[in-house]
Design an enzyme around this catalytic site. Sequence first.
Site, PDB file in Angstrom:
ATOM      1  N   ALA A  49      37.448  29.996 -16.944  1.00  0.00           N
ATOM      2  CA  ALA A  49      36.570  30.463 -15.803  1.00  0.00           C
ATOM      3  C   ALA A  49      35.938  28.845 -15.148  1.00  0.00           C
ATOM      4  CB  ALA A  49      35.615  31.494 -15.786  1.00  0.00           C
ATOM      5  N   GLU A  75      33.259  24.573 -23.067  1.00  0.00           N
ATOM      6  CA  GLU A  75      32.657  23.251 -22.146  1.00  0.00           C
ATOM      7  C   GLU A  75      31.513  22.897 -23.073  1.00  0.00           C
ATOM      8  OE1 GLU A  75      34.175  22.013 -19.855  1.00  0.00           O
ATOM      9  OE2 GLU A  75      35.212  23.686 -18.978  1.00  0.00           O
ATOM     10  N   TYR A 227      53.698  28.003 -13.631  1.00  0.00           N
ATOM     11  CA  TYR A 227      54.276  26.935 -12.653  1.00  0.00           C
ATOM     12  C   TYR A 227      55.717  27.121 -13.012  1.00  0.00           C
ATOM     13  CZ  TYR A 227      54.820  22.725 -10.173  1.00  0.00           C
ATOM     14  OH  TYR A 227      55.289  21.849  -9.313  1.00  0.00           O
ATOM     15  N   TYR A 237      59.110  19.356 -16.983  1.00  0.00           N
ATOM     16  CA  TYR A 237      58.256  20.700 -16.692  1.00  0.00           C
ATOM     17  C   TYR A 237      58.904  22.026 -17.218  1.00  0.00           C
ATOM     18  CZ  TYR A 237      54.013  23.309 -15.905  1.00  0.00           C
ATOM     19  OH  TYR A 237      52.917  24.016 -16.090  1.00  0.00           O
ATOM     20  N   LYS A 246      55.559  28.822 -20.494  1.00  0.00           N
ATOM     21  CA  LYS A 246      55.578  29.744 -19.378  1.00  0.00           C
ATOM     22  C   LYS A 246      56.430  30.729 -19.464  1.00  0.00           C
ATOM     23  CE  LYS A 246      52.186  27.743 -17.382  1.00  0.00           C
ATOM     24  NZ  LYS A 246      50.736  28.218 -17.613  1.00  0.00           N
ATOM     25  N   THR A 277      44.223  18.997 -11.251  1.00  0.00           N
ATOM     26  CA  THR A 277      43.430  19.345 -12.098  1.00  0.00           C
ATOM     27  C   THR A 277      43.443  18.592 -13.290  1.00  0.00           C
ATOM     28  OG1 THR A 277      44.839  20.723 -13.456  1.00  0.00           O
ATOM     29  CG2 THR A 277      43.879  21.866 -11.318  1.00  0.00           C
TER      30      THR A 277
END
Length: 398
Positions: A49, A75, A227, A237, A246, A277
Amino acid sequence: MLEFKQNIRGNVALGVNPLGCKQEVWNQIDYVKRKGTYEGPKKVLIIGASSSYGLATRISLAFGTGADTIGVSFEKGPKNERNLGTAGWYNNIAFREAAEKEGLVAKNFVQDAFSHEAKQEVIDYIKNEFGGKVDLVVYSLASGVRKDPETGETYRSSIKAIGEPMVGPNINMQEQSFYTQTLEPATEQEIADTVKVMGGEDWVLWMDALKEADVLADGVLTTNYSYLGTELNHPYYGNGTLGRAKADCDEKAAIINELLADLNGKARIVVATAVTTKASSVIPFFPVYCIGLYKVMSDKGTHETPIMHIDRIYRDMVYGDKPEYDEMGRLRPDSWELDADTQAKTKELIEKINEDNFTSDMTAYDLFYKEFSNLSGFMVDGYADEEVTIEELKALEI
Ligand code: NAI
């Protein structure tokens, strides 16, 4: 007074401006508030989050629908003047403070989401303090490592092509250079390990544990960001190790759908658009695709940051009346990126990008760099220098 320095190694940000992070969270809240409210979930758990898609989801749901939220992330807080911790730490705090001001519950768990302990603590919190069962679970983890909670073994993901090596252009933001990168094909072990880390196994473990503990509401929804991309990035990818991970999430969505059937619940893969990101900046070749794509999409008025994209996903699609699904039942907000004209123009542009022009107006390098900087609290719109000490930062409560 602390001095905040933007420190980049390769395409990884090491420095952080905690006050810039706060401003960036406020800017995103502002974006959602300007759009007004929408009807949606009231009790939300977001796994992953603290930044980008997960953080944007939390902001859209809290400030768009008035949802109480639990955020799980990994984090680090400040240690000393040279080690201020990670941006996500400050994002968590800025979010919580802003949400609490509006009377919303905003609980942060800073823990390894892959562990049994994290799941148990979140469950205990939902049972004892959250004030109701969860009606939306968002799985938005991006990680390079995962420790299997059963065996204790640590797995690492690799971002590689499969079958053949891939040679192509990449950029290095630290050196502002453009270079040719060669990516060796993944071994079978690397493919399996990437699926173990970035696939859907842990998503199933979360949903299993939450259901078993009876903390999921009737009609619960769980989303997971995927993705798929286009022929311009399939070799490294979609057809590479990440693509396998994925695809595993697609398979796991079916398992979760069975698991949630008696709760009238649903697992939904959301195929999201390419955005800047922490995770995507280190995907080989991907930044070059982005500086081409963003240029074309900016010109068309369709370029989105995570908050713009995510807010559209939940406001218009998941809880609105404009969803676009594919034949596998996946939500496809990436249709703007995949638009045929957008892709044709992006292809044409990327073929022209070289070391002499990659930072010029011909591309969206400046935009990509700004968005990348914003992730660590630099180059943030509306930011004004303020004085803060390390003691004040250390005193901030997560
Ligand atoms: P990000 O790196 O910005 O965020 C990842 C989040 O996961 C952070 O909150 C981080 O603290 C958390 N996290 C990582 N390891 C953890 C652990 N062990 N325990 C608890 N939390 C942990 O990543 P981003 O890009 O927002 O990715 C989220 C999802 O969106 C991923 O599944 C990614 O594949 C997907 N996605 C990303 C796209 C992009 O262009 N960036 C495009 C489409 C999908």
